[in-house]
Design a protein around this motif. Structure first.
Motif, PDB file in Angstrom:
ATOM      1  N   UNK A 165       0.829  -0.669  -0.081  1.00 37.40           N
ATOM      2  CA  UNK A 165       0.269   0.175   0.031  1.00 37.40           C
ATOM      3  C   UNK A 165       0.672   1.433  -0.013  1.00 37.40           C
ATOM      4  N   UNK A 166       1.554   1.585   0.642  1.00 41.43           N
ATOM      5  CA  UNK A 166       3.192   2.086   0.784  1.00 41.43           C
ATOM      6  C   UNK A 166       3.489   2.408  -0.438  1.00 41.43           C
ATOM      7  N   UNK A 167       3.659   1.717  -1.061  1.00 41.87           N
ATOM      8  CA  UNK A 167       4.343   1.838  -1.750  1.00 41.87           C
ATOM      9  C   UNK A 167       3.657   2.363  -3.276  1.00 41.87           C
TER      10      UNK A 167
ATOM     11  N   UNK B 285       3.750  -2.521 -14.807  1.00 43.22           N
ATOM     12  CA  UNK B 285       4.493  -3.896 -15.869  1.00 43.22           C
ATOM     13  C   UNK B 285       4.322  -4.525 -13.812  1.00 43.22           C
ATOM     14  N   UNK B 286       3.673  -6.280 -13.814  1.00 44.87           N
ATOM     15  CA  UNK B 286       3.355  -6.825 -13.173  1.00 44.87           C
ATOM     16  C   UNK B 286       2.714  -5.995 -11.835  1.00 44.87           C
ATOM     17  N   UNK B 287       1.304  -5.950 -12.525  1.00 46.26           N
ATOM     18  CA  UNK B 287      -0.111  -5.363 -11.890  1.00 46.26           C
ATOM     19  C   UNK B 287      -0.886  -6.064 -11.210  1.00 46.26           C
ATOM     20  N   UNK B 288      -0.455  -7.504 -11.302  1.00 48.55           N
ATOM     21  CA  UNK B 288      -1.385  -8.682 -10.056  1.00 48.55           C
ATOM     22  C   UNK B 288      -0.625  -9.037  -8.957  1.00 48.55           C
ATOM     23  N   UNK B 289       1.109  -7.986  -9.000  1.00 45.59           N
ATOM     24  CA  UNK B 289       1.463  -8.511  -7.334  1.00 45.59           C
ATOM     25  C   UNK B 289       0.689  -7.599  -6.439  1.00 45.59           C
ATOM     26  N   UNK B 290       0.554  -7.656  -4.969  1.00 44.07           N
ATOM     27  CA  UNK B 290       0.126  -7.205  -4.316  1.00 44.07           C
ATOM     28  C   UNK B 290       0.858  -5.253  -4.705  1.00 44.07           C
TER      29      UNK B 290
ATOM     30  N   UNK C  88       4.090 -13.901  -9.661  1.00 47.37           N
ATOM     31  CA  UNK C  88       3.380 -13.392  -8.279  1.00 47.37           C
ATOM     32  C   UNK C  88       1.670 -13.075  -8.996  1.00 47.37           C
ATOM     33  N   UNK C  89       0.635 -13.738  -7.931  1.00 42.31           N
ATOM     34  CA  UNK C  89      -0.865 -12.935  -8.053  1.00 42.31           C
ATOM     35  C   UNK C  89      -0.956 -12.437  -6.276  1.00 42.31           C
TER      36      UNK C  89
END
Length: 317
Positions: free
Chosen positions: A131-133, A152-157, A307-308
């Motif tokens: 969340x902070x990132x 890019x890599x949108x499915x991660x946290x 990662x998802x």
């Protein structure tokens, strides 16, 4: 206490028994209910985090930074918490107490805050780093609405949080993922999803955003060439941001500014994000909940990529 730790850099994390840490003046000890997994966790133990985190110097080194639990003991000096307070936060990477353990000690003036009513501990543990990132990335790319952001890599946290926060500002999000994630990313506010599984992003990105994009948030590319390939879609005057330190050595299009992002954790930002999560404005999708003894396997899977959502580690039954 039980914990997941490494005995040296580039060794496999394992389940160990360690003494409970004792809080020093200005610290609190937290009895951890949940921790959550971040790529930084294994990057630190591999020694591959680069400038994103210091190299551990004390071993055994307990893995993990994100946590939620209750204050168990208070060190000497002034303190803003009381024993029994439900708290969550992000431990410092250089701290000897990591979150993949039944107890950890953190400074009371660090990124730790109370869990608000309406937010459970499981969701709170998944929120801090992602969340902070996401919130700080959105500020760094300086989009204010009706612009296009490629993630890019949108499915991660981080990507899931960033997609929601950007959409709340009326930013058009193009979610670059691996596999068919259109329905899932669409439910989080993405205008379109691009499958990068085939390893040929240029054509797919060109079709998704033929007029180019205003900003790039690359959460996945670890080398400058891969980052530069994605940044090619950014219009002159735009920003290309990397969370993996890949911007500095990348050859970017003329007029595009490269940014290597570093998280600046704060309790104030945690409070804002927690309020949004409690109100249902921000949702952190949890992909898996695992017991502590399965954390080493989860770290290995995350290292392998794809990662998802978030993986949370339950330390209390």
């Amino acid at each position: 206490m039980r914990a997941i730790a490494v005995s040296a850099l580039r060794t496999e994390p394992v389940l160990v028994e360690l003494p409970k840490p004792e809080p020093r003046p200005g610290e609190v000890r937290v009895r951890v209910d949940y921790a959550s997994l971040n790529p930084l966790d294994w990057q630190v133990t591999d020694g591959s985090a680069g400038e994103l985190a210091p190299v551990p110097r004390t071993f055994p080194f307990v893995v993990g930074v994100d946590y939620a639990g209750r204050v168990d003991m208070i060190g000497g000096g002034e303190n803003r918490f009381r024993v029994g307070d439900p708290v969550f936060g992000r431990a410092g990477v250089a701290d000897t107490c990591g979150s993949y353990g039944e107890y950890l000690c953190v400074r009371q003036d660090s990124a730790i805050t109370l869990v608000p009513r309406g937010l459970d501990a499981r969701a709170a543990a998944a929120l801090p780093s992602a969340g902070m990132a996401a919130a700080q990335i959105l500020e760094a790319v300086a989009l204010r609405g009706h612009e296009t952001l490629l993630v890019i890599g949108a499915a991660g946290g981080v990507g899931c949080c960033l997609t929601q926060l950007a959409r709340a500002r009326d930013v058009r999000v193009i979610a670059a993922v691996r596999g068919d994630e259109r329905s899932r990313m669409g439910s989080l506010g993405a205008a379109a999803s691009v499958d990068l599984t085939d390893g040929a992003p240029a054509g797919a990105l060109r079709r998704a955003c033929p007029d180019g994009i205003d900003a790039l948030a690359d959460l996945a590319s670890a080398v400058p060439d891969g980052f530069a390939a994605h940044a090619a879609a950014v219009r002159p005057g735009g920003i290309a941001l990397s969370t993996r330190g890949a911007a500095a050595g990348a050859r970017l299009p003329e007029g595009v500014r490269g940014v290597d992002f570093r998280l600046d954790p704060s309790p104030v930002l945690l409070d804002v994000l927690a309020a949004g999560a409690a109100d249902g404005i921000l949702r952190v999708p949890v992909d898996a909940e695992l017991p502590l003894e399965e954390a080493p396997s989860a770290l290995a899977r995350n290292r392998a990529g794809g990662a998802r959502g978030k993986t949370v580690i339950a330390l209390r039954g």
